[in-house]
Design a protein around this motif. Structure first.
Motif, PDB file in Angstrom:
ATOM      1  N   GLN A 169       9.656  10.100  -7.865  1.00  0.00           N
ATOM      2  CA  GLN A 169       8.288   9.895  -7.358  1.00  0.00           C
ATOM      3  C   GLN A 169       7.297   9.815  -8.517  1.00  0.00           C
ATOM      4  OE1 GLN A 169       7.022  12.916  -4.534  1.00  0.00           O
ATOM      5  NE2 GLN A 169       9.140  13.330  -3.999  1.00  0.00           N
ATOM      6  N   VAL A 170       7.479  10.689  -9.498  1.00  0.00           N
ATOM      7  CA  VAL A 170       6.576  10.720 -10.642  1.00  0.00           C
ATOM      8  C   VAL A 170       6.734   9.432 -11.460  1.00  0.00           C
ATOM      9  CG1 VAL A 170       6.004  11.951 -12.785  1.00  0.00           C
ATOM     10  CG2 VAL A 170       6.503  13.239 -10.704  1.00  0.00           C
ATOM     11  N   ALA A 171       7.968   8.954 -11.611  1.00  0.00           N
ATOM     12  CA  ALA A 171       8.209   7.687 -12.313  1.00  0.00           C
ATOM     13  C   ALA A 171       7.553   6.535 -11.546  1.00  0.00           C
ATOM     14  CB  ALA A 171       9.706   7.450 -12.479  1.00  0.00           C
ATOM     15  N   ALA A 172       7.659   6.554 -10.213  1.00  0.00           N
ATOM     16  CA  ALA A 172       7.032   5.517  -9.387  1.00  0.00           C
ATOM     17  C   ALA A 172       5.517   5.544  -9.548  1.00  0.00           C
ATOM     18  CB  ALA A 172       7.418   5.698  -7.915  1.00  0.00           C
ATOM     19  N   ALA A 173       4.954   6.751  -9.647  1.00  0.00           N
ATOM     20  CA  ALA A 173       3.505   6.873  -9.856  1.00  0.00           C
ATOM     21  C   ALA A 173       3.110   6.286 -11.208  1.00  0.00           C
ATOM     22  CB  ALA A 173       3.072   8.336  -9.757  1.00  0.00           C
ATOM     23  N   GLY A 174       3.956   6.479 -12.222  1.00  0.00           N
ATOM     24  CA  GLY A 174       3.690   5.895 -13.537  1.00  0.00           C
ATOM     25  C   GLY A 174       3.716   4.379 -13.492  1.00  0.00           C
ATOM     26  N   ILE A 175       4.678   3.830 -12.759  1.00  0.00           N
ATOM     27  CA  ILE A 175       4.787   2.372 -12.591  1.00  0.00           C
ATOM     28  C   ILE A 175       3.539   1.828 -11.908  1.00  0.00           C
ATOM     29  CG2 ILE A 175       6.031   0.576 -11.278  1.00  0.00           C
ATOM     30  CD1 ILE A 175       8.581   2.405 -11.729  1.00  0.00           C
ATOM     31  N   LEU A 176       3.153   2.488 -10.812  1.00  0.00           N
ATOM     32  CA  LEU A 176       1.997   2.031 -10.042  1.00  0.00           C
ATOM     33  C   LEU A 176       0.700   2.177 -10.837  1.00  0.00           C
ATOM     34  CD1 LEU A 176       0.791   0.943  -7.429  1.00  0.00           C
ATOM     35  CD2 LEU A 176       0.874   3.274  -6.498  1.00  0.00           C
ATOM     36  N   GLN A 177       0.536   3.300 -11.540  1.00  0.00           N
ATOM     37  CA  GLN A 177      -0.684   3.507 -12.328  1.00  0.00           C
ATOM     38  C   GLN A 177      -0.823   2.426 -13.398  1.00  0.00           C
ATOM     39  OE1 GLN A 177      -2.935   6.258 -11.620  1.00  0.00           O
ATOM     40  NE2 GLN A 177      -4.226   4.797 -12.710  1.00  0.00           N
ATOM     41  N   HIS A 178       0.282   2.111 -14.044  1.00  0.00           N
ATOM     42  CA  HIS A 178       0.288   1.057 -15.067  1.00  0.00           C
ATOM     43  C   HIS A 178      -0.154  -0.278 -14.448  1.00  0.00           C
ATOM     44  CE1 HIS A 178       1.523  -1.290 -18.516  1.00  0.00           C
ATOM     45  NE2 HIS A 178       2.431  -1.939 -17.809  1.00  0.00           N
ATOM     46  N   ALA A 179       0.378  -0.580 -13.270  1.00  0.00           N
ATOM     47  CA  ALA A 179       0.064  -1.855 -12.604  1.00  0.00           C
ATOM     48  C   ALA A 179      -1.407  -1.929 -12.198  1.00  0.00           C
ATOM     49  CB  ALA A 179       0.962  -2.051 -11.379  1.00  0.00           C
ATOM     50  N   ILE A 180      -1.924  -0.879 -11.568  1.00  0.00           N
ATOM     51  CA  ILE A 180      -3.322  -0.939 -11.102  1.00  0.00           C
ATOM     52  C   ILE A 180      -4.301  -0.905 -12.273  1.00  0.00           C
ATOM     53  CG2 ILE A 180      -2.845  -0.089  -8.771  1.00  0.00           C
ATOM     54  CD1 ILE A 180      -3.736   2.679  -9.575  1.00  0.00           C
ATOM     55  N   ASP A 181      -3.933  -0.194 -13.352  1.00  0.00           N
ATOM     56  CA  ASP A 181      -4.784  -0.199 -14.545  1.00  0.00           C
ATOM     57  C   ASP A 181      -4.836  -1.596 -15.160  1.00  0.00           C
ATOM     58  OD1 ASP A 181      -5.327   2.487 -14.219  1.00  0.00           O
ATOM     59  OD2 ASP A 181      -3.972   3.163 -15.817  1.00  0.00           O
ATOM     60  N   MET A 182      -3.678  -2.275 -15.214  1.00  0.00           N
ATOM     61  CA  MET A 182      -3.643  -3.634 -15.769  1.00  0.00           C
ATOM     62  C   MET A 182      -4.428  -4.601 -14.892  1.00  0.00           C
ATOM     63  SD  MET A 182       0.004  -4.549 -17.547  1.00  0.00           S
ATOM     64  CE  MET A 182       0.875  -4.634 -16.006  1.00  0.00           C
ATOM     65  N   GLN A 183      -4.328  -4.440 -13.578  1.00  0.00           N
ATOM     66  CA  GLN A 183      -5.085  -5.313 -12.676  1.00  0.00           C
ATOM     67  C   GLN A 183      -6.580  -5.203 -12.963  1.00  0.00           C
ATOM     68  OE1 GLN A 183      -3.721  -3.995  -8.776  1.00  0.00           O
ATOM     69  NE2 GLN A 183      -2.544  -5.878  -8.512  1.00  0.00           N
ATOM     70  N   LYS A 184      -7.062  -3.975 -13.092  1.00  0.00           N
ATOM     71  CA  LYS A 184      -8.495  -3.784 -13.341  1.00  0.00           C
ATOM     72  C   LYS A 184      -8.901  -4.295 -14.721  1.00  0.00           C
ATOM     73  CE  LYS A 184      -8.380   0.486 -11.830  1.00  0.00           C
ATOM     74  NZ  LYS A 184      -8.703   1.851 -11.462  1.00  0.00           N
ATOM     75  N   ALA A 185      -8.068  -4.041 -15.727  1.00  0.00           N
ATOM     76  CA  ALA A 185      -8.400  -4.456 -17.092  1.00  0.00           C
ATOM     77  C   ALA A 185      -8.437  -5.983 -17.218  1.00  0.00           C
ATOM     78  CB  ALA A 185      -7.386  -3.875 -18.078  1.00  0.00           C
ATOM     79  N   ARG A 186      -7.512  -6.645 -16.521  1.00  0.00           N
ATOM     80  CA  ARG A 186      -7.418  -8.104 -16.635  1.00  0.00           C
ATOM     81  C   ARG A 186      -8.235  -8.841 -15.582  1.00  0.00           C
ATOM     82  NH1 ARG A 186      -0.905  -8.848 -17.700  1.00  0.00           N
ATOM     83  NH2 ARG A 186      -0.812  -7.570 -19.582  1.00  0.00           N
ATOM     84  N   GLY A 187      -8.578  -8.140 -14.500  1.00  0.00           N
ATOM     85  CA  GLY A 187      -9.322  -8.785 -13.421  1.00  0.00           C
ATOM     86  C   GLY A 187      -8.493  -9.786 -12.647  1.00  0.00           C
ATOM     87  N   THR A 188      -7.182  -9.623 -12.697  1.00  0.00           N
ATOM     88  CA  THR A 188      -6.281 -10.541 -12.000  1.00  0.00           C
ATOM     89  C   THR A 188      -5.006  -9.799 -11.611  1.00  0.00           C
ATOM     90  OG1 THR A 188      -5.229 -12.725 -12.123  1.00  0.00           O
ATOM     91  CG2 THR A 188      -5.102 -11.361 -14.098  1.00  0.00           C
ATOM     92  N   ASP A 189      -4.175 -10.411 -10.804  1.00  0.00           N
ATOM     93  CA  ASP A 189      -2.926  -9.779 -10.404  1.00  0.00           C
ATOM     94  C   ASP A 189      -1.967  -9.729 -11.586  1.00  0.00           C
ATOM     95  OD1 ASP A 189      -1.271  -8.441  -8.717  1.00  0.00           O
ATOM     96  OD2 ASP A 189      -0.865 -10.126  -7.376  1.00  0.00           O
TER      97      ASP A 189
END
Length: 196
Positions: free
Chosen positions: A139-159
């Motif tokens: 679960q903690v690894a999955a949270a790391g994966i998801l956090q990385h993805a949502i942070d990248m989405q916000k930083a790049r402004g794209t999917d």
């Protein structure tokens, strides 16, 4: 003009992160604003019947998830080996099950180098004994994966990530195939159904 009409803009809403293992699958969720990913659930992996995939789909539907990120483990050099193939096949099965259930939830593969190593380190630093890590590390690894993805989405402004398409229904068997079950796979099967 509403920027959400652009197909490259990432969806807003609850998202799921998935860490695929041979024994367990970890799930994480984030808030609708994509600020914080939190560990959610660990599901036993069932590679014969794929019942865990149906559990992930059920959770996605119940939570009204708008996107699912499956971690794609690469080597430090960026190469994709056996575990990456397993994650890719899992994502394809997940996309197919979502399609069958009528849930229009996109599935993206996203780089997850060192997510499990980081999860173990974080749990150790939080004072949890190594013996208890197994219960929550996925679960903690999955949270790391998801956090990385949502942070990248916000930083790049794209999917972000690599979108997985469900295979065409016409040539699909009525029951979902198991991971790695086809021994005579075509050599391009690891990239079939994926677009960058």
């Amino acid at each position: 003009m509403d920027s959400t009409t652009n197909s490259d803009v990432y969806p807003r809403g609850i998202k799921l992160g998935v860490d695929v293992g041979t024994v367990r699958v970890g799930l994480a969720i984030c808030d609708p604003d994509g600020i914080l990913a939190t560990p959610f659930k660990t599901v036993g992996r069932d590679a014969k019947k794929n019942s865990d995939i149906r559990v992930v789909v059920k959770q996605a539907v119940e939570l009204s998830a708008v996107q699912i990120f499956v971690g794609l483990p690469r080597t430090m050099k960026g190469e994709e080996r056996g575990s990456a193939q397993m994650a890719t096949e899992y994502a394809e099965l997940l996309a197919a099950e979502l399609s069958r259930s009528g849930a229009a939830v996109p599935v993206n593969l996203v780089d997850e180098r060192l997510s499990t190593v980081t999860a173990h380190r974080n749990l150790h630093e939080a004072g949890m004994s190594s013996r208890n890590h197994r219960k929550v590390v996925d679960q903690v690894a999955a949270a790391g994966i998801l956090q990385h993805a949502i942070d990248m989405q916000k930083a790049r402004g794209t999917d972000v990530g690599r979108r997985v398409q469900a295979p065409a229904q016409s040539d699909q068997p009525t029951s979902a195939p198991t991971l790695g079950a086809a021994s005579g796979r075509d050599p391009d099967s690891s990239t079939r159904g994926l677009q960058l």
